[in-house]
Write an enzyme that holds these catalytic residues in place. Sequence first.
Site, PDB file in Angstrom:
ATOM      1  N   HIS B  70      56.086  49.218  43.256  1.00  6.79           N
ATOM      2  CA  HIS B  70      56.883  49.311  44.491  1.00  6.79           C
ATOM      3  C   HIS B  70      57.403  47.943  44.897  1.00  6.79           C
ATOM      4  O   HIS B  70      56.759  46.915  44.683  1.00  6.79           O
ATOM      5  CB  HIS B  70      56.095  49.969  45.622  1.00  6.79           C
ATOM      6  CG  HIS B  70      54.875  49.226  46.080  1.00  6.79           C
ATOM      7  ND1 HIS B  70      54.932  48.163  46.951  1.00  6.79           N
ATOM      8  CD2 HIS B  70      53.563  49.409  45.798  1.00  6.79           C
ATOM      9  CE1 HIS B  70      53.697  47.729  47.190  1.00  6.79           C
ATOM     10  NE2 HIS B  70      52.842  48.464  46.504  1.00  6.79           N
ATOM     11  N   ASP B  72      58.378  47.100  48.052  1.00 12.68           N
ATOM     12  CA  ASP B  72      58.189  46.721  49.460  1.00 12.68           C
ATOM     13  C   ASP B  72      56.844  46.043  49.710  1.00 12.68           C
ATOM     14  O   ASP B  72      55.934  46.101  48.898  1.00 12.68           O
ATOM     15  CB  ASP B  72      58.320  47.956  50.373  1.00 12.68           C
ATOM     16  CG  ASP B  72      57.337  49.070  50.043  1.00 12.68           C
ATOM     17  OD1 ASP B  72      57.045  49.275  48.832  1.00 12.68           O
ATOM     18  OD2 ASP B  72      56.854  49.711  50.985  1.00 12.68           O
ATOM     19  N   ASP B  96      50.301  42.066  46.258  1.00 17.86           N
ATOM     20  CA  ASP B  96      50.660  43.485  46.431  1.00 17.86           C
ATOM     21  C   ASP B  96      52.148  43.606  46.673  1.00 17.86           C
ATOM     22  O   ASP B  96      52.587  43.592  47.805  1.00 17.86           O
ATOM     23  CB  ASP B  96      49.828  44.069  47.576  1.00 17.86           C
ATOM     24  CG  ASP B  96      49.969  45.579  47.684  1.00 17.86           C
ATOM     25  OD1 ASP B  96      50.533  46.204  46.781  1.00 17.86           O
ATOM     26  OD2 ASP B  96      49.508  46.123  48.700  1.00 17.86           O
ATOM     27  N   GLU B 127      56.519  52.203  49.679  1.00 18.52           N
ATOM     28  CA  GLU B 127      55.182  52.670  49.313  1.00 18.52           C
ATOM     29  C   GLU B 127      54.181  52.353  50.414  1.00 18.52           C
ATOM     30  O   GLU B 127      53.192  53.058  50.576  1.00 18.52           O
ATOM     31  CB  GLU B 127      54.731  52.018  47.996  1.00 18.52           C
ATOM     32  CG  GLU B 127      53.478  52.650  47.389  1.00 18.52           C
ATOM     33  CD  GLU B 127      52.168  52.054  47.909  1.00 18.52           C
ATOM     34  OE1 GLU B 127      51.122  52.689  47.713  1.00 18.52           O
ATOM     35  OE2 GLU B 127      52.187  50.961  48.536  1.00 18.52           O
ATOM     36  N   GLU B 128      54.475  51.310  51.194  1.00 22.75           N
ATOM     37  CA  GLU B 128      53.495  50.819  52.186  1.00 22.75           C
ATOM     38  C   GLU B 128      53.612  51.555  53.524  1.00 22.75           C
ATOM     39  O   GLU B 128      53.202  51.044  54.556  1.00 22.75           O
ATOM     40  CB  GLU B 128      53.684  49.303  52.417  1.00 22.75           C
ATOM     41  CG  GLU B 128      53.420  48.442  51.193  1.00 22.75           C
ATOM     42  CD  GLU B 128      51.929  48.296  50.862  1.00 22.75           C
ATOM     43  OE1 GLU B 128      51.109  49.015  51.460  1.00 22.75           O
ATOM     44  OE2 GLU B 128      51.607  47.472  49.991  1.00 22.75           O
ATOM     45  N   GLU B 156      49.738  48.354  40.612  1.00 21.64           N
ATOM     46  CA  GLU B 156      49.047  47.948  41.841  1.00 21.64           C
ATOM     47  C   GLU B 156      48.008  46.878  41.520  1.00 21.64           C
ATOM     48  O   GLU B 156      47.453  46.870  40.422  1.00 21.64           O
ATOM     49  CB  GLU B 156      48.311  49.168  42.433  1.00 21.64           C
ATOM     50  CG  GLU B 156      49.194  50.227  43.028  1.00 21.64           C
ATOM     51  CD  GLU B 156      49.673  49.864  44.428  1.00 21.64           C
ATOM     52  OE1 GLU B 156      49.133  48.908  45.032  1.00 21.64           O
ATOM     53  OE2 GLU B 156      50.611  50.534  44.924  1.00 21.64           O
ATOM     54  N   HIS B 331      47.655  42.560  51.901  1.00 25.98           N
ATOM     55  CA  HIS B 331      47.897  42.799  53.334  1.00 25.98           C
ATOM     56  C   HIS B 331      47.273  41.718  54.212  1.00 25.98           C
ATOM     57  O   HIS B 331      47.272  41.867  55.436  1.00 25.98           O
ATOM     58  CB  HIS B 331      47.378  44.179  53.789  1.00 25.98           C
ATOM     59  CG  HIS B 331      47.977  45.334  53.027  1.00 25.98           C
ATOM     60  ND1 HIS B 331      47.851  46.632  53.442  1.00 25.98           N
ATOM     61  CD2 HIS B 331      48.702  45.368  51.887  1.00 25.98           C
ATOM     62  CE1 HIS B 331      48.463  47.429  52.565  1.00 25.98           C
ATOM     63  NE2 HIS B 331      48.981  46.667  51.619  1.00 25.98           N
TER      64      HIS B 331
END
Lengths: 356, 356
Positions: B70, B72, B96, B127-128, B156, B331
């Site tokens: 992903h 994003d 990530d 995706e987030e 991932e 994150h």
Amino acid sequence: MTISIAQLVLDLVRIPSVSGEEAEIASFVESYLKKVCPKAWVKSGDNRVVVALGFNPEEKIPPFTVLAGHLDTVPFNHHPDPEIVGEELIGLGSTDMKGGLGVMLALAEVHAKESLKPTVLVFYDSEEVAYEKNGLRPLLGDHLWLGDAELAVLMEPTGNTIELGCLGTMHGLITFEGVAAHSARPWMGENAIHMAGEFLTKLAAYPIRDVAFGDIVYREVLNATMARGGVSKNVIPDRFEINLNFRFAPDRNGEQATGFLREFLPENATLQVSDIAPSASPSLESPAIQSFCALPGLEIRAKQAWTDVAQFTAMGVPALNFGPGIPELAHRRDESIPVANLEQSYEVLLKFLRPS
Amino acid sequence: MTISIAQLVLDLVRIPSVSGEEAEIASFVESYLKKVCPKAWVKSGDNRVVVALGFNPEEKIPPFTVLAGHLDTVPFNHHPDPEIVGEELIGLGSTDMKGGLGVMLALAEVHAKESLKPTVLVFYDSEEVAYEKNGLRPLLGDHLWLGDAELAVLMEPTGNTIELGCLGTMHGLITFEGVAAHSARPWMGENAIHMAGEFLTKLAAYPIRDVAFGDIVYREVLNATMARGGVSKNVIPDRFEINLNFRFAPDRNGEQATGFLREFLPENATLQVSDIAPSASPSLESPAIQSFCALPGLEIRAKQAWTDVAQFTAMGVPALNFGPGIPELAHRRDESIPVANLEQSYEVLLKFLRPS
């Protein structure tokens, strides 16, 4: 007389006086009193007015009664034009407690014309907010001689029932602290919301405690009123807070109530107590209370909430709640007061204040 | 090669790409691919890019592997200038999963120069955020031929560990409804917060359920993650809501997990289920999975969270998680990735994609 009290109450209801904005209504009350009883002793300031009827407290203080009422209302929740429709006077503050204020002003007018017992009227601000802001507190501090009163009548709406004493109230913030983690790996943290289960079960099972003073029964109750926890749907919450409201009976003072809450506190949480407002016992031994309760045709019961009677009681003044207005209508959008309530309240107080 | 992947990842990290704003990074990825493998079949649109390396899917579809990532990131929580300091590449999205995206782009460059197994690279948006917005869903719908893949590798961050399958996840909003009342007269109402005590106790006692597929063990967990109740400190609360997050093991599908929650629901509450994202079994029987797991020196374990492997598994494609980056740093404000992770990931995938 009924019509003119109702008109007076309507004038009062038409003056907006949300807590913190009582200047206009305080000024109206002061002007009105100076007009109807021009010889009375009046002290005002900070949106508070104290009027002595039948004596000058700077010269000589005879036995006297206090009638007290707050000038403020809760915030506007609806804004119709106040009006009298049939037997009802409709508008914000009509029941709580501009009905009572109107009765007080009407009694001042009688006081100027005929000989009644010495009476002090006390009007104050900021009752509908936190206890720390309550305007009666500094007013009593400025007029310590009010502590010599034989009786204080708080003209809170009681539907002209005598409501003796009052419950104390305090808030306790119970905090459970855990450890945050990803919600797919909760064993890396500690769930603060889960920690509260047993405590909430204990709270739900905690019984109402009925406390009787003679026939007067207070119901002590303890309730969670707010709860908040978690920062995200995907995170194990590290904090859960519960606000407890403890309405304690007059057999406990604030310190004892705080002690009870500390013992009730679960081991896995912390407690922060705030907004303690004291309880007041019904002062059944007071001759003035007995005399007021002996007036014919009035119901007598416990005040199942906190009111400013607690402040007079703390000063050593026997105090009770008695006022026109329907308690269940206070703070409601459709607040109103039966016009007949005003007349009855006025007649009862006039009977009490007339020399026997 | 290491330095150039790291430089490439740094370029990717420097392009802000918070969910919903992936246009610039999608354009960068497409331009880069058209430069390094100008003959490759490319489809793009809606911030998604699909590239077939070594074949043209409109002509003939040989056995092939998908690498997917992903574009994003979570919202900006800190905004330093991304940089390489010593052995670490620092910046939002580095772990990530722009590290994984850089490895994918580097592999595309090799694919253009030497003969590797047919490979499809899939880059997608959103995706987030909630599963409903996930960009891989419409992408797979537009390219149903991807369902013929032998293996999908979701890049991932796993620290280059093979993580098989994934947990499903869903949210259940449990609502207790009571009746509001003045907090001095709670018997006139019903306290919704008090109603939740037994349920929270049951939830705290509910055990982790370990579900094993061979040596691969998933931990099914159920947690309250948010709780809200009460409108005022002086009012008996008439509503208390608890958000449950259920991370269910791959032996249950979404429907079975919903059924479990309905049975777990307390009798005095209602349940509203939302955001169901399916689980994925580890597909241990798949030859491609077995072949990937046979690569030397790699740890193998369960994916203890939800990822997009579930979408490939639902299409019948064996899928696993394998990517550079430290999951615990995802994150976070201080997100970073070890540069050595990029090299290792690249080498492993190159070994897998080289013809045997």
